[in-house]
Scaffold this motif. Structure first.
Motif, PDB file in Angstrom:
ATOM      1  N   SER A 259       0.659  -1.240   0.356  1.00 30.21           N
ATOM      2  CA  SER A 259       0.259   0.067   0.230  1.00 30.21           C
ATOM      3  C   SER A 259       0.831   1.441  -0.124  1.00 30.21           C
ATOM      4  O   SER A 259      -0.041   2.629  -0.589  1.00 30.21           O
ATOM      5  N   HIS A 260       1.756   1.595   0.124  1.00 28.36           N
ATOM      6  CA  HIS A 260       3.166   2.464   0.458  1.00 28.36           C
ATOM      7  C   HIS A 260       4.038   2.822  -1.112  1.00 28.36           C
ATOM      8  O   HIS A 260       4.590   3.657  -0.986  1.00 28.36           O
ATOM      9  N   SER A 261       3.983   1.805  -1.346  1.00 24.25           N
ATOM     10  CA  SER A 261       5.112   2.004  -2.695  1.00 24.25           C
ATOM     11  C   SER A 261       4.959   1.863  -3.802  1.00 24.25           C
ATOM     12  O   SER A 261       3.744   1.415  -4.615  1.00 24.25           O
TER      13      SER A 261
ATOM     14  N   GLY B 123      16.759   9.288 -10.952  1.00 23.15           N
ATOM     15  CA  GLY B 123      16.576  10.185 -10.994  1.00 23.15           C
ATOM     16  C   GLY B 123      15.321  10.236 -10.188  1.00 23.15           C
ATOM     17  O   GLY B 123      15.201  11.694  -9.889  1.00 23.15           O
ATOM     18  N   LYS B 124      14.791   9.152  -9.679  1.00 26.02           N
ATOM     19  CA  LYS B 124      13.141   9.391  -9.191  1.00 26.02           C
ATOM     20  C   LYS B 124      13.429   9.797  -7.390  1.00 26.02           C
ATOM     21  O   LYS B 124      14.469   9.396  -7.418  1.00 26.02           O
ATOM     22  N   ARG B 125      12.905   9.730  -6.656  1.00 26.79           N
ATOM     23  CA  ARG B 125      12.386  10.102  -5.086  1.00 26.79           C
ATOM     24  C   ARG B 125      11.475   9.424  -4.615  1.00 26.79           C
ATOM     25  O   ARG B 125      11.765   9.533  -3.237  1.00 26.79           O
ATOM     26  N   ALA B 126      11.151   8.188  -5.337  1.00 24.64           N
ATOM     27  CA  ALA B 126      10.406   7.954  -4.903  1.00 24.64           C
ATOM     28  C   ALA B 126      11.099   6.668  -3.982  1.00 24.64           C
ATOM     29  O   ALA B 126      11.976   6.507  -4.481  1.00 24.64           O
TER      30      ALA B 126
ATOM     31  N   PRO C 223      -0.918   5.709   3.685  1.00 23.47           N
ATOM     32  CA  PRO C 223       0.163   5.272   2.754  1.00 23.47           C
ATOM     33  C   PRO C 223       0.366   6.378   1.748  1.00 23.47           C
ATOM     34  O   PRO C 223      -0.780   7.639   1.649  1.00 23.47           O
ATOM     35  N   GLN C 224       1.742   6.255   0.999  1.00 20.91           N
ATOM     36  CA  GLN C 224       1.157   7.181  -0.360  1.00 20.91           C
ATOM     37  C   GLN C 224       0.155   6.678  -1.335  1.00 20.91           C
ATOM     38  O   GLN C 224      -0.064   6.038  -1.204  1.00 20.91           O
ATOM     39  N   GLY C 225       0.062   8.396  -1.885  1.00 22.00           N
ATOM     40  CA  GLY C 225      -1.162   7.725  -2.809  1.00 22.00           C
ATOM     41  C   GLY C 225      -2.694   8.516  -2.396  1.00 22.00           C
ATOM     42  O   GLY C 225      -3.880   8.518  -2.420  1.00 22.00           O
TER      43      GLY C 225
END
Length: 166
Positions: free
Chosen positions: A56-58, A78-81, A133-135
């Motif tokens: 749920s967070h990735s 280059g991504k911050r995730a 979670p993210q999103g």
């Protein structure tokens, strides 16, 4: 004139870096508290919660989910995730330690902060209230389980302060 502009840009970049590594002491305490389950039933429950949290967070897809490893794809260049690697290691006394690692490839740092993600992960796995979670997607409710007052594990910050292994 070019030297002045270059100096100003360097100063601005340095100022941006100086605040990036600041983490709330309470978050740091939670993130560095070891995560050790005390018996097979609790370890199985915590491992299930660990997979639920990562799912749920990735931002990245889970590439591997076994009895001892949960690993996502990433990080992409280059991504911050954050990309995650969660491990489960049996201890000689019958307990198990669940390790947490999060890293990104963003030059401006990771989003979310790996320390905050680690603290949220550990609270969720233990059955404590965790963050969203993210999103903004809410994870399914976690089943109840025993919560030992003294859980164990380890945390190792990296030199740049962006990747965290706990």
């Amino acid at each position: 004139m070019n030297k002045g502009l270059l100096a100003a840009l360097c100063l601005a970049a340095a100022a941006g870096c100086s605040t990036q590594g600041q983490v709330d002491p309470d978050v740091m305490q939670i993130a560095t508290t070891p995560l050790t389950c005390s018996n097979k039933a609790e370890c199985d429950l915590w491992w299930q919660r660990a997979q639920t949290w990562v799912s749920s967070h990735s931002t990245y897809k889970i590439e591997s989910a076994t009895d001892s490893l949960i690993q996502t794809a990433g990080p992409d260049g280059g991504k911050r995730a954050l990309a995650y690697q969660i491990t489960r290691t049996a201890n000689p006394d019958g307990t198990a330690t669940i390790g947490f690692a999060a890293h990104c490839d963003g030059s401006l740092g990771c989003k979310p902060n790996p320390w905050e993600a680690g603290a949220d992960f550990k609270q969720f796995v233990r059955g404590n209230v965790g963050g969203a979670p993210q999103g903004g997607v809410k994870p399914p409710p976690a089943p109840t389980a025993m919560h030992p007052d003294a859980a164990q594990g380890q945390s190792i910050p990296t030199a740049n302060g962006e990747a965290v292994t706990q």
